[in-house]
Design an enzyme around this catalytic site. Structure first.
Site, PDB file in Angstrom:
ATOM      1  N   GLU A   9       0.831  -1.204   0.000  1.00  0.00           N
ATOM      2  CA  GLU A   9       0.000   0.000   0.000  1.00  0.00           C
ATOM      3  C   GLU A   9       0.866   1.255   0.000  1.00  0.00           C
ATOM      4  OE1 GLU A   9      -2.650  -0.221   3.324  1.00  0.00           O
ATOM      5  OE2 GLU A   9      -3.660  -2.014   2.542  1.00  0.00           O
ATOM      6  N   SER A  29      -8.906   1.034   6.942  1.00  0.00           N
ATOM      7  CA  SER A  29      -9.354  -0.027   6.045  1.00  0.00           C
ATOM      8  C   SER A  29      -9.007  -1.369   6.665  1.00  0.00           C
ATOM      9  CB  SER A  29      -8.692   0.116   4.671  1.00  0.00           C
ATOM     10  OG  SER A  29      -7.321  -0.149   4.745  1.00  0.00           O
ATOM     11  N   ASP A  39      -8.381   0.600   0.506  1.00  0.00           N
ATOM     12  CA  ASP A  39      -7.024   0.655   1.055  1.00  0.00           C
ATOM     13  C   ASP A  39      -6.323   1.960   0.699  1.00  0.00           C
ATOM     14  OD1 ASP A  39      -7.083  -1.914   2.260  1.00  0.00           O
ATOM     15  OD2 ASP A  39      -6.717  -2.830   0.305  1.00  0.00           O
ATOM     16  N   GLU A  52      -8.704  -1.078  -3.794  1.00  0.00           N
ATOM     17  CA  GLU A  52      -8.512  -2.186  -2.856  1.00  0.00           C
ATOM     18  C   GLU A  52      -7.217  -2.867  -3.291  1.00  0.00           C
ATOM     19  OE1 GLU A  52      -9.135  -4.428   0.391  1.00  0.00           O
ATOM     20  OE2 GLU A  52     -10.425  -2.754  -0.195  1.00  0.00           O
TER      21      GLU A  52
END
Length: 135
Positions: A9, A29, A39, A52
């Site tokens: 991420e 998240s 995310d 996501e």
């Protein structure tokens, strides 16, 4: 979220900033709140994204349907385009439109390398900088 998922991420957020998009990880998240949150959220004033993030060292990724339903709900309310960001080992990031995801028999979703290579978009494509021809 595992440390590996958090790293992916953060890497994606850095890539988005490097591509002239403001981006952030949604700190809640992954179930820390009752509200659906992706995310990563990003935008450049023209396009807004809700992503996501899923990564795997294997050839397949499974996603629970509530994750995708939450992404759709958030995106609809926020006005963002929803994507699944997939990162397999030794491959660059690819982004799938939710309609391209494959449903499993039990109602969840499955993404494999072949689908990502066939239907996945590159970062420049989802932020509107480039278009790749798909055959």
């Amino acid at each position: 979220m595992s440390k590996t998922g958090s790293k992916e991420e953060r890497d994606l957020v850095k890539m988005l900033w490097d591509a002239d998009c403001a981006a952030m990880r949604a700190p809640a998240s992954g179930g820390a709140t009752k509200k659906p949150l992706p995310d990563v959220i990003a935008g450049n004033g023209k396009i807004y994204l809700a992503i996501e993030v899923k990564s795997s060292s294997k050839d397949r990724i499974y996603i629970d349907s509530p994750k995708i339903e939450g992404l759709l709900e958030f995106s609809g309310t926020f006005g963002a385009q929803p994507y699944l960001g997939a990162k397999f080992n030794y491959m660059k990031w690819r982004f799938l439109k939710l309609e391209d995801l494959k449903k499993t028999k039990n109602g969840n979703y499955r993404v494999d390398r072949e689908l990502v290579l066939e239907k996945g978009l590159e970062l420049d494509e989802i932020i509107g900088k480039d278009r790749q021809m798909k055959f």
